[in-house]
Motif scaffolding. Structure first.
Motif, PDB file in Angstrom:
ATOM      1  N   THR A  38      82.918  39.072  -3.092  1.00 39.07           N
ATOM      2  CA  THR A  38      82.498  38.954  -2.179  1.00 39.07           C
ATOM      3  C   THR A  38      84.147  39.828  -0.567  1.00 39.07           C
ATOM      4  O   THR A  38      83.392  40.947  -0.111  1.00 39.07           O
ATOM      5  N   GLY A  41      85.008  43.489  -1.410  1.00 36.69           N
ATOM      6  CA  GLY A  41      84.339  43.936  -0.667  1.00 36.69           C
ATOM      7  C   GLY A  41      84.175  44.393   0.371  1.00 36.69           C
ATOM      8  O   GLY A  41      84.017  45.402   0.748  1.00 36.69           O
ATOM      9  N   ILE A  42      84.324  43.092   1.468  1.00 41.02           N
ATOM     10  CA  ILE A  42      84.813  43.216   2.830  1.00 41.02           C
ATOM     11  C   ILE A  42      86.159  43.676   3.011  1.00 41.02           C
ATOM     12  O   ILE A  42      86.318  44.756   3.711  1.00 41.02           O
ATOM     13  N   PHE A  52      80.214  41.719   8.730  1.00 42.90           N
ATOM     14  CA  PHE A  52      79.695  41.074   7.133  1.00 42.90           C
ATOM     15  C   PHE A  52      79.041  40.331   7.504  1.00 42.90           C
ATOM     16  O   PHE A  52      77.126  39.956   6.622  1.00 42.90           O
ATOM     17  N   GLN A  66      78.160  46.465   0.241  1.00 41.50           N
ATOM     18  CA  GLN A  66      78.863  45.617  -0.009  1.00 41.50           C
ATOM     19  C   GLN A  66      78.448  45.677  -2.255  1.00 41.50           C
ATOM     20  O   GLN A  66      77.835  46.167  -2.221  1.00 41.50           O
TER      21      GLN A  66
END
Length: 340
Positions: A38, A41-42, A52, A66
């Motif tokens: 996660t 992805g950010i 997000f 994402q």
């Protein structure tokens, strides 16, 4: 008369301590891996942390796509909660951990089917994050097998048989009522979703074989993706709703943890759907067609049903997991009548 408090009925027996500890550590480790994806992805995206956060509940947000999806976000939170309960040796964690193990095993087997195709295997070597994705898949398989192997023998039904039934008529009755209600709500939700699946598969332009293939083969999409496919998520949720519903209706109070965790996950996904329907103005147009009206009715029922299950499963109607303890009943009786 012995007035010392008895063992906490919501806590696992000492002989199962290692099983709960290992389960908690494994689930926390896998949740950490999902959190790392996660964050990755950010970091790779153009949006901020606030973008997000908005995408967590608004599928129509402008945030960059994402690496993980809403199902993985829900599972990350669920794994962390289950891990905390397992480390605290709460019996509530057992069925929730077993459910997590089965779902992780199913996802791993689906990926294993995909790896049987040479083209799909090559994507792991060509993608910059392919080795990390494969390691995450392998970790999920190991975690699933460990959790299932250590938690299945950690049953304490013998402990229930030793409970003094004369002192617990009210909690048992309350548990049966709550369990039956949760089971019926789950069964109705599962049947409703199954009906939508059948309707989609029997449509004129539908390809039923491809749909079922996508549920069991990770290579169908043709891209390396850690997110669960719509087919796998939909059919998996239908199966879980029906199985847990049957067990709850039959009065299996040990499934309370699984009911609570899965209902909370479904509630989050349903809220996300409601937000999407709201921002797209679907509600104002839905009643123009029968299909739209049924879709809104199904979503509304899912929101109410999953909320009800969460409330019931966290209440005091599940006997040894949440109901009054035996020594509490004994003390109350002594206080009112001066003896038993």
């Amino acid at each position: 008369m012995d007035v010392r408090p008895g063992p906490d009925p919501g806590r696992a027996a000492p002989e199962h301590r290692d099983a709960y500890l290992l389960t908690g550590l494994c689930l926390a480790l896998y949740a950490g891996a999902l959190l790392a994806w996660t964050v990755c992805g950010i970091a790779q995206g153009d949006g901020s942390i606030w973008d997000f956060a908005e995408s967590l509940f608004n599928p129509g947000s402008a945030a960059t796509p994402q690496l993980l999806g809403p199902y993985e976000w829900a599972f990350t939170a669920a794994f962390l909660v289950i891990a905390a309960l397992a480390l605290a040796r709460r019996r509530l964690a057992r069925s929730a951990a077993l459910l997590s193990g089965f779902l992780l095993l199913a996802a791993s087997l689906r990926e294993g089917v995909g790896l049987c195709h040479a083209t799909y295997r090559h994507q792991y070597s060509n993608d910059p994050l392919g080795s990390w994705a494969l390691a995450t898949r392998g970790l999920g398989l190991v975690v699933a097998l460990v959790v299932l192997c250590v938690m299945f023998p950690a049953s304490e039904r013998w402990r229930e048989s030793r409970r003094d039934r004369r002192l617990a008529p009210a909690p048992e009755a309350g548990w049966h009522r709550s369990s039956a209600i949760c089971g019926v709500l789950f069964l109705l939700m599962g049947l409703a979703r199954l009906g939508w699946v059948v309707a989609d598969l029997t449509a004129a332009e539908a390809d039923a074989l491809r749909y079922l293939h996508g549920a069991v083969d990770g290579s169908v999409l043709g891209t390396l993706d850690l997110t669960a496919s719509a087919e796998f998520a939909t059919l998996g949720s239908v199966l879980v709703l029906l199985v847990l519903g049957v067990l709850a209706v039959r009065g299996r109070h040990e499934v309370r943890g699984a009911l609570l965790v899965f209902a909370a996950m479904q509630l989050y996904l349903t809220v996300r759907t409601v937000v999407w329907l709201t921002v797209t103005d679907f509600f104002h147009q839905s009643f123009e067609t029968t299909t739209g009206a049924l879709s809104v009715a199904t979503t509304a029922y899912g929101l109410a049903a999953m909320t009800s299950v969460v409330v019931l499963a966290t209440g005091h109607g599940f006997g040894p997991y949440g109901g009054p303890r035996t020594e509490g009943l004994r003390a109350a009786a002594v206080g009112r009548h001066g003896g038993l």
